[in-house]
Write an enzyme that holds these catalytic residues in place. Sequence first.
Site, PDB file in Angstrom:
ATOM      1  N   HIS A  53       0.829  -1.208   0.000  1.00  0.00           N
ATOM      2  CA  HIS A  53       0.000   0.000   0.000  1.00  0.00           C
ATOM      3  C   HIS A  53       0.869   1.266   0.000  1.00  0.00           C
ATOM      4  O   HIS A  53       1.195   1.811   1.053  1.00  0.00           O
ATOM      5  CB  HIS A  53      -0.886  -0.043   1.258  1.00  0.00           C
ATOM      6  CG  HIS A  53      -2.009   0.926   1.237  1.00  0.00           C
ATOM      7  ND1 HIS A  53      -3.233   0.634   1.777  1.00  0.00           N
ATOM      8  CD2 HIS A  53      -2.102   2.188   0.768  1.00  0.00           C
ATOM      9  CE1 HIS A  53      -4.043   1.676   1.635  1.00  0.00           C
ATOM     10  NE2 HIS A  53      -3.366   2.633   1.024  1.00  0.00           N
ATOM     11  N   ASP A 301       0.655   2.548   3.733  1.00  0.00           N
ATOM     12  CA  ASP A 301      -0.232   3.642   3.304  1.00  0.00           C
ATOM     13  C   ASP A 301       0.564   4.950   3.214  1.00  0.00           C
ATOM     14  O   ASP A 301       0.050   6.028   3.546  1.00  0.00           O
ATOM     15  CB  ASP A 301      -1.447   3.799   4.226  1.00  0.00           C
ATOM     16  CG  ASP A 301      -2.548   4.648   3.593  1.00  0.00           C
ATOM     17  OD1 ASP A 301      -2.412   5.047   2.416  1.00  0.00           O
ATOM     18  OD2 ASP A 301      -3.548   4.926   4.280  1.00  0.00           O
TER      19      ASP A 301
HETATM   20  O1  DOR Z   1      -5.123   9.143   4.562  1.00  0.00           O
HETATM   21  C1  DOR Z   1      -5.141   8.571   3.486  1.00  0.00           C
HETATM   22  N1  DOR Z   1      -4.551   9.130   2.406  1.00  0.00           N
HETATM   23  N2  DOR Z   1      -5.773   7.410   3.369  1.00  0.00           N
HETATM   24  C2  DOR Z   1      -5.959   6.828   2.167  1.00  0.00           C
HETATM   25  O2  DOR Z   1      -6.509   5.756   2.135  1.00  0.00           O
HETATM   26  C3  DOR Z   1      -5.512   7.508   0.933  1.00  0.00           C
HETATM   27  C4  DOR Z   1      -4.385   8.390   1.205  1.00  0.00           C
HETATM   28  C5  DOR Z   1      -4.000   9.304   0.076  1.00  0.00           C
HETATM   29  O3  DOR Z   1      -4.038   8.915  -1.085  1.00  0.00           O
HETATM   30  O4  DOR Z   1      -3.590  10.427   0.374  1.00  0.00           O
END
Ligand code: DOR
Length: 422
Positions: A53, A301
Amino acid sequence: MKYLISDVQLVSGEHTDLFVAEGSFRDPADASGDVTRIDASGLIALPGLVDLHTHLREPGREDAETIASGTKAAARGGYTCVHAMANTDPVADTAEAVEHVLEVGLAEGSAQVVPVGAVSKGLEGQELAELGLMARSKARTRFFSDDGKCVADSLLMRRALSYVTAFDGVIAQHSQDPRLAGAGACCHESEWSGRLGLPGWPAQAESVIVARDVQLAELTGARLHVCHVSTAESVEVIRWAKKRGIRVTAEATPHHLYLDVSNVEGYDTTYKVNPPLATNEHIEAVREALADGTIDAVATDHAPHNPQDKDHPFDVALPGMLGLEQSLAVVMETMLNPGRITWETLAERMSYAPARIGQVANQGRALAVGEPANLVLVDPSARATVDKNASLSRSRNNPYHGRELPDPVVLTMWAGDVTYGR
Ligand code: DOR
């Protein structure tokens, strides 16, 4: 280049020499000629880490990150493979788009880049993207996600799950009920959201979607992957589903293992993330689930953002924080050093399991003769204060800035090449 890494400790505790030539591990007895010697006494060798991720932002937001800069940050964090999320601009929802990410990754990456395909066209949640064409493309996409957005429509989710059974693909869901987490929700619903005057996001906004999706996975026989699990309720649902034999896997982020909602107190938008940072009760549940295998993998992430998108009132700023460079450090701090997991389990959660879930055949392999030479050399006792300005990412939204943490990564090797060394 040939390398002889001597007296390194494996995750099993055994000490050995590793010889690397032409991208693979070879018999150390054959090490001769022009060989670079690395004395690894006191260091531990892990299989190269695999991230399920990562937001690399290319194409579309190269001001925040590029495939080159993001994979440099990955290598510094010990990663040899990252899954590049599809919420780029344009969205990676066609065969051409995933092939483009693959090609730039091959040309410019310091780690293997696996393009993730979008589930719906434009991430709009209305119509399926070209799942079949992406699967048949040069990228051989098997991992699909609308991450950043939830596939909220139950029928579309059912269709996506059914479709990918044709090639044993996976739907990775960003579980966020758009109504429960609507109206600007940006803070874990708790005493904190009330006190800070921030719209609350109930834990159930995540778990109701997880509960629906595991049932749809059962109905279709498909593989579901739950992104960034952050609540005790989601953990319970996944535990139930696994016991029932449903094909579900799950990931936890370093920030949901380490940071709690109280960080939001100063309205520092670095700490704004989806799903939001929660209370200790949830953090404990996520840690326990990662230790017992209910949560299969750690995934960063990694979400780089430019100050232009972060320097706003808390409820307006974009969500997301960096993760690649400190992920291993945080897992050591929260899981390994307190004795919750062993080095073997850490390698499983950060390399073997994510490679299996993402179906990346040449990653997450044993450090054994004949296998691809993907590894990270780790100093288990080094510590340092994180400095966001020393990051290899283009962005600076690093939630660990100023914190003292393990500083483990000494060297990263991908396919026999050193991609990071200090
Ligand atoms: O906080 C987040 N930012 N959660 C996500 O799932 C996507 C991500 C982003 O693309 O900035």
